[in-house]
Design an enzyme around this catalytic site. Structure first.
Site, PDB file in Angstrom:
ATOM      1  N   PRO A 126       0.641  -1.106   0.104  1.00 56.92           N
ATOM      2  CA  PRO A 126      -0.024  -0.069   0.229  1.00 56.92           C
ATOM      3  C   PRO A 126       0.748   1.120  -0.015  1.00 56.92           C
ATOM      4  CG  PRO A 126      -0.227  -1.009   2.160  1.00 56.92           C
ATOM      5  CD  PRO A 126       0.632  -1.847   1.167  1.00 56.92           C
ATOM      6  N   ASN A 127       0.183   2.260  -0.701  1.00 55.47           N
ATOM      7  CA  ASN A 127       0.876   3.676  -0.822  1.00 55.47           C
ATOM      8  C   ASN A 127       2.036   3.818  -1.648  1.00 55.47           C
ATOM      9  OD1 ASN A 127      -1.384   4.727   0.806  1.00 55.47           O
ATOM     10  ND2 ASN A 127      -0.607   3.775   2.321  1.00 55.47           N
ATOM     11  N   ARG A 147       5.322  12.413  -2.824  1.00 50.19           N
ATOM     12  CA  ARG A 147       4.997  12.838  -1.504  1.00 50.19           C
ATOM     13  C   ARG A 147       6.159  12.463  -0.784  1.00 50.19           C
ATOM     14  NH1 ARG A 147      -1.222  11.623  -1.484  1.00 50.19           N
ATOM     15  NH2 ARG A 147      -1.258  12.171  -3.474  1.00 50.19           N
ATOM     16  N   TYR A 169      11.167   8.758   1.655  1.00 43.68           N
ATOM     17  CA  TYR A 169      11.208   7.593   0.645  1.00 43.68           C
ATOM     18  C   TYR A 169      12.093   8.118  -0.691  1.00 43.68           C
ATOM     19  CZ  TYR A 169       7.739   5.713   3.695  1.00 43.68           C
ATOM     20  OH  TYR A 169       7.267   5.204   5.193  1.00 43.68           O
ATOM     21  N   ASN A 173       7.980  -5.752  -0.752  1.00 45.73           N
ATOM     22  CA  ASN A 173       7.863  -4.433   0.082  1.00 45.73           C
ATOM     23  C   ASN A 173       6.521  -4.398   0.487  1.00 45.73           C
ATOM     24  OD1 ASN A 173       7.701  -2.353   1.339  1.00 45.73           O
ATOM     25  ND2 ASN A 173       8.995  -0.960  -0.167  1.00 45.73           N
ATOM     26  N   ALA A 203       3.097  -0.761   4.925  1.00 45.65           N
ATOM     27  CA  ALA A 203       2.566  -0.802   6.285  1.00 45.65           C
ATOM     28  C   ALA A 203       1.892  -2.082   6.735  1.00 45.65           C
ATOM     29  CB  ALA A 203       1.428   0.208   6.473  1.00 45.65           C
ATOM     30  N   HIS A 250       3.797  -4.572   9.146  1.00 48.79           N
ATOM     31  CA  HIS A 250       3.823  -4.463  10.657  1.00 48.79           C
ATOM     32  C   HIS A 250       2.503  -4.840  11.382  1.00 48.79           C
ATOM     33  CE1 HIS A 250       6.935  -1.958   9.256  1.00 48.79           C
ATOM     34  NE2 HIS A 250       6.299  -1.011   8.660  1.00 48.79           N
ATOM     35  N   ASP A 301       0.842 -15.617   6.937  1.00 51.51           N
ATOM     36  CA  ASP A 301       0.424 -16.917   6.553  1.00 51.51           C
ATOM     37  C   ASP A 301       0.623 -17.537   5.209  1.00 51.51           C
ATOM     38  OD1 ASP A 301      -0.060 -17.343   9.031  1.00 51.51           O
ATOM     39  OD2 ASP A 301      -2.335 -17.040   8.946  1.00 51.51           O
ATOM     40  N   GLU A 345      12.262  -9.983   2.233  1.00 53.81           N
ATOM     41  CA  GLU A 345      11.633  -8.699   2.571  1.00 53.81           C
ATOM     42  C   GLU A 345      12.473  -7.544   2.374  1.00 53.81           C
ATOM     43  OE1 GLU A 345      11.142  -8.566   6.792  1.00 53.81           O
ATOM     44  OE2 GLU A 345      10.042  -6.636   6.860  1.00 53.81           O
ATOM     45  N   HIS A 364      12.519  -3.038   2.003  1.00 55.18           N
ATOM     46  CA  HIS A 364      12.192  -1.776   2.580  1.00 55.18           C
ATOM     47  C   HIS A 364      12.903  -0.681   1.938  1.00 55.18           C
ATOM     48  CE1 HIS A 364       8.887  -3.530   5.030  1.00 55.18           C
ATOM     49  NE2 HIS A 364       9.608  -4.230   5.562  1.00 55.18           N
ATOM     50  N   LEU A 365      12.292   0.358   1.642  1.00 62.51           N
ATOM     51  CA  LEU A 365      13.195   1.562   1.055  1.00 62.51           C
ATOM     52  C   LEU A 365      13.972   2.257   2.536  1.00 62.51           C
ATOM     53  CD1 LEU A 365      10.212   2.781  -0.929  1.00 62.51           C
ATOM     54  CD2 LEU A 365      12.598   2.425  -2.075  1.00 62.51           C
ATOM     55  N   SER A 366      13.073   2.276   3.494  1.00 66.74           N
ATOM     56  CA  SER A 366      13.808   2.802   4.589  1.00 66.74           C
ATOM     57  C   SER A 366      14.294   1.862   5.666  1.00 66.74           C
ATOM     58  CB  SER A 366      12.503   3.814   5.244  1.00 66.74           C
ATOM     59  OG  SER A 366      11.498   2.916   5.759  1.00 66.74           O
ATOM     60  N   ARG A 372      13.426   3.819  12.944  1.00 69.44           N
ATOM     61  CA  ARG A 372      12.023   4.556  12.621  1.00 69.44           C
ATOM     62  C   ARG A 372      11.193   4.104  13.950  1.00 69.44           C
ATOM     63  NH1 ARG A 372       9.272   4.680   7.087  1.00 69.44           N
ATOM     64  NH2 ARG A 372       8.660   6.621   8.072  1.00 69.44           N
ATOM     65  N   ARG A 393       6.979   0.473  13.545  1.00 69.29           N
ATOM     66  CA  ARG A 393       7.692   0.124  12.350  1.00 69.29           C
ATOM     67  C   ARG A 393       8.773  -1.079  12.380  1.00 69.29           C
ATOM     68  NH1 ARG A 393       5.535   3.288   8.199  1.00 69.29           N
ATOM     69  NH2 ARG A 393       5.244   5.451   9.246  1.00 69.29           N
TER      70      ARG A 393
HETATM   71  O1  CA2 Z   1      10.323   1.635   3.827  1.00 64.40           O
HETATM   72  C1  CA2 Z   1       9.709   1.036   3.151  1.00 64.40           C
HETATM   73  O2  CA2 Z   1       9.801   0.730   2.103  1.00 64.40           O
HETATM   74  C2  CA2 Z   1       8.039   0.970   3.979  1.00 64.40           C
HETATM   75  O3  CA2 Z   1       7.762  -0.479   3.560  1.00 64.40           O
HETATM   76  C3  CA2 Z   1       7.299   2.076   3.265  1.00 64.40           C
HETATM   77  C4  CA2 Z   1       5.801   2.055   3.746  1.00 64.40           C
HETATM   78  C5  CA2 Z   1       5.918   1.937   5.345  1.00 64.40           C
HETATM   79  O4  CA2 Z   1       4.686   1.982   5.875  1.00 64.40           O
HETATM   80  C6  CA2 Z   1       6.808   0.886   5.999  1.00 64.40           C
HETATM   81  O5  CA2 Z   1       7.063   0.990   7.362  1.00 64.40           O
HETATM   82  C7  CA2 Z   1       8.250   1.090   5.348  1.00 64.40           C
HETATM   83  C8  CA2 Z   1       5.155   3.101   3.514  1.00 64.40           C
HETATM   84  C9  CA2 Z   1       5.098   3.425   1.859  1.00 64.40           C
HETATM   85  C10 CA2 Z   1       4.509   4.733   1.872  1.00 64.40           C
HETATM   86  O6  CA2 Z   1       4.946   5.230   0.712  1.00 64.40           O
HETATM   87  C11 CA2 Z   1       4.704   6.535   0.422  1.00 64.40           C
HETATM   88  C12 CA2 Z   1       4.980   7.199  -0.448  1.00 64.40           C
HETATM   89  C13 CA2 Z   1       5.007   8.421  -0.972  1.00 64.40           C
HETATM   90  C14 CA2 Z   1       4.216   9.119   0.080  1.00 64.40           C
HETATM   91  C15 CA2 Z   1       3.576   8.740   1.020  1.00 64.40           C
HETATM   92  C16 CA2 Z   1       3.785   7.236   1.205  1.00 64.40           C
END
Ligand code: CA2
Length: 148
Positions: free
Chosen positions: A11-12, A19, A24, A75, A78, A81, A88, A99, A101-103, A108, A112
């Site tokens: 998601p997202n 944004r 990110y 990836n 959210a 978490h 499963d 697994e 993640h960008l961050s 954090r 997370r």
């Molecule tokens: O660091 C990552 O790749 C995450 O999976 C990114 C998720 C976050 O919930 C995880 O804790 C770590 C969020 C992705 C949201 O991406 C956005 C990009 C632009 C603007 C808003 C959100």
């Protein structure tokens, strides 16, 4: 047979580059797909790149990977978490999952730092931004090669 990897984004992540660039980065998901395709070409493997904002659809895509792909880079955003359903699904498909993640989720917020994906993944890459995707391709191809 050519190795095939599913790269699944949660998601997202479709909003990347539009944004919160301070968290990110400025790279869009389409840019990341291009990076992955270039890496896949260099490795001589096939990739399918997908994104969904829906937990059940991510579960369906993981189920459908069985017998089609040799491994998954996930990836889960959210849902990482929160989602026992994704955990499963990963356990059920008997495919290696990396697994991603960008961050650096461990540096954090506390919420997370918990990952439902980690215990059922073969490994985790986080904190390297978009560069983590080609790193994850190297990692999964090497893991699959060593298992054969
Ligand atoms: O660091 C990552 O790749 C995450 O999976 C990114 C998720 C976050 O919930 C995880 O804790 C770590 C969020 C992705 C949201 O991406 C956005 C990009 C632009 C603007 C808003 C959100």
């Amino acid at each position: 047979m050519t190795c095939s990897i599913l790269i699944l984004n949660g998601p997202n992540l479709n909003l990347l580059g539009t944004r919160q660039p301070e968290v990110y980065g400025a790279t869009t998901l389409a840019d990341i797909e291009s990076l992955c395709q270039a890496k896949a070409d260099a490795l001589g493997i096939k990739i399918i790149f997908a994104q969904s904002n829906h937990e059940g659809e991510l579960v369906d895509l993981l189920h459908a990977a069985r017998g089609v792909h040799d491994g998954v880079i996930l990836n889960a955003g959210a849902y990482t978490h929160t989602s026992v359903a994704l955990m499963d699904a990963i356990s059920s498909i008997m495919l290696p999952v990396v697994e991603l993640h960008l961050s650096n989720i461990h540096a954090r917020e506390v919420f997370r730092q918990k990952s439902y994906v980690a215990p059922v993944a073969v490994g985790q890459i986080c904190g390297f931004g978009a560069a983590g995707y080609p790193l994850a391709l190297d990692a999964i191809v090497s893991y699959i090669g060593e298992k054969k």
